[in-house]
Scaffold this active site. Structure first.
Site, short mmCIF file in Angstrom:
data_model
loop_
_atom_site.label_atom_id
_atom_site.label_comp_id
_atom_site.label_asym_id
_atom_site.label_seq_id
_atom_site.Cartn_x
_atom_site.Cartn_y
_atom_site.Cartn_z
N ARG A 259 0.82 -1.22 0.00
CA ARG A 259 0.00 0.00 0.00
C ARG A 259 0.85 1.26 0.00
O ARG A 259 0.46 2.28 0.59
CB ARG A 259 -0.97 0.05 1.19
N ASP B 289 -6.93 -2.89 -7.07
CA ASP B 289 -7.55 -3.52 -5.90
C ASP B 289 -7.67 -5.01 -6.18
O ASP B 289 -7.87 -5.42 -7.33
CB ASP B 289 -8.93 -2.91 -5.64
N TYR C 95 -14.46 -12.60 0.22
CA TYR C 95 -15.24 -11.40 -0.09
C TYR C 95 -16.48 -11.74 -0.92
O TYR C 95 -17.56 -11.15 -0.72
CB TYR C 95 -14.39 -10.40 -0.85
#
Length: 354
Positions: A27, A77, A154
């Site tokens: 990140r 992402d 997810y």
């Protein structure tokens, strides 16, 4: 590595000698940088930022312009793949990623298909090409994807979860359905990473963020086996150059030897594992990436210096170490602490590479 002005990362990933320990940060392009926040405000949303190759290029380069990092990582992402599968990704303010249509029934799971990386995911592949051109050989570009199991978490939960109750119920109650999701995800991740390599990614990383939530015997069957399938289908060379691979399972220290044997070139480890012990356990099989606790960067310059020196000393002398955090950088990190970290790694690591 004639195409790179700085190939230190690639050499370290392949356990070749380097003059110092290379450093990049998970990140590293993100909310702790004021210039990133300005670009994101202009884009209107996080997804709009991800889906614009020009803006993804801009934010990918921002930390490189500030710090002497040894790699760029594609700004994107991990949930682009399930979004391209039609699950309806959106980001709720303060709640993180959500899916409008999580996988909760057998019919939806059976209909699942791997997206074409040059179709629904073309914006990512275009971003890779644009970033690679903009880098002009300064440092290597890392491409990435989520692991099949992490994506499944997810996709089934519909977002982040504290207890993973839905995917665990599927795993224990209807494992064939979960295996179906994982098979499609493995095909999708392999195709996606290969498309990134073809577009210019010079190393690739698989983020198995949620593999550590699995029971001991389930980890191999539901996470590592599918990572291994991805790696088996991965392009290992492009334009005559080796393309190294990194596998990072957060909380994966218990399975370190198994991960090291899965076919990757480098294993990323979190801050819970001693680097010296990790090195002893894997031997010369793979490089190691990590593993400073990201919270160190929230403290003081003195703490950053001290803990950076400790991590370097834990790994010790010789090739095969890529300095990184044990997980992603916090949005509350002072940028000057990152600058100090990078400088300390570059200066203090040279004595371990004589």
């Amino acid at each position: 590595m004639t195409s790179l002005q700085n190939d230190t990362l690639i050499r370290a990933l392949l356990r070749q000698p380097t003059e110092y320990t290379p450093v990049w940060l998970m990140r590293q392009a993100g909310r702790y940088l004021p210039e990133y926040n300005q670009t994101r405000r202009g884009a209107g949303s996080f997804l709009a930022l991800c889906k614009s190759p020009a803006l993804a290029t801009e934010v990918t380069l921002q930390p490189l312009d500030r710090f002497g990092l040894d790699a760029a990582i594609l700004f994107s992402d991990i949930l682009t793949i399930p979004d391209a599968m039609g699950l309806g990704l959106y980001f709720a303010e303060g709640e993180g990623p959500k899916f409008e249509r999580p996988l909760r029934d057998a019919a939806a799971i059976r209909k699942l298909a791997a997206p074409d990386p040059l179709g629904e995911l073309r914006y990512v592949i275009d971003a890779v090409s644009e970033i690679r051109r903009a880098l002009a050989g300064r440092v290597p570009l890392i491409g990435f994807a989520g692991s099949p199991y992490t994506l499944a978490c997810y996709m089934v939960e519909g977002g982040a979860s504290d207890d993973f109750r839905n995917i665990k119920a599927l795993l224990y109650g209807e494992p064939a359905l979960l295996h179906r999701i994982l098979e499609v995800n493995a095909q999708a991740v392999a195709a996606y990473l290969n498309a990134q390599i073809e577009a210019g990614a010079q190393a690739v990383m698989i983020f198995d963020t949620w593999g550590g939530n699995l029971a001991h015997d389930a980890y191999r069957r539901f996470s590592l086996d599918y990572i291994q399938r991805v790696l088996a289908d991965l392009r290992r060379e492009h334009d005559g150059e080796r393309v190294p691979s990194i596998v990072f399972t957060k909380g994966g220290g218990l399975w370190l030897e198994a991960i090291a044997a899965c076919g990757c070139d480098c294993v990323g480890i979190d801050w819970t594992l001693d680097l010296a012990e990790a090195r002893r356990r894997v031997g010369a099989r793979v490089a190691l990436q990590g593993n400073l606790d990201p919270a160190v960067l929230l403290s003081s310059v003195d703490a950053v210096r001290r803990e950076t020196a400790r991590v370097l000393a834990e790994f010790g002398a010789g090739p095969g170490h890529v300095f990184n955090l044990g997980h992603g950088i916090s949005q509350f990190t002072p940028p000057e602490h990152v600058r100090e970290l990078v400088q300390e790694v570059h200066e203090q690591s040279r004595k371990y590479h004589l």
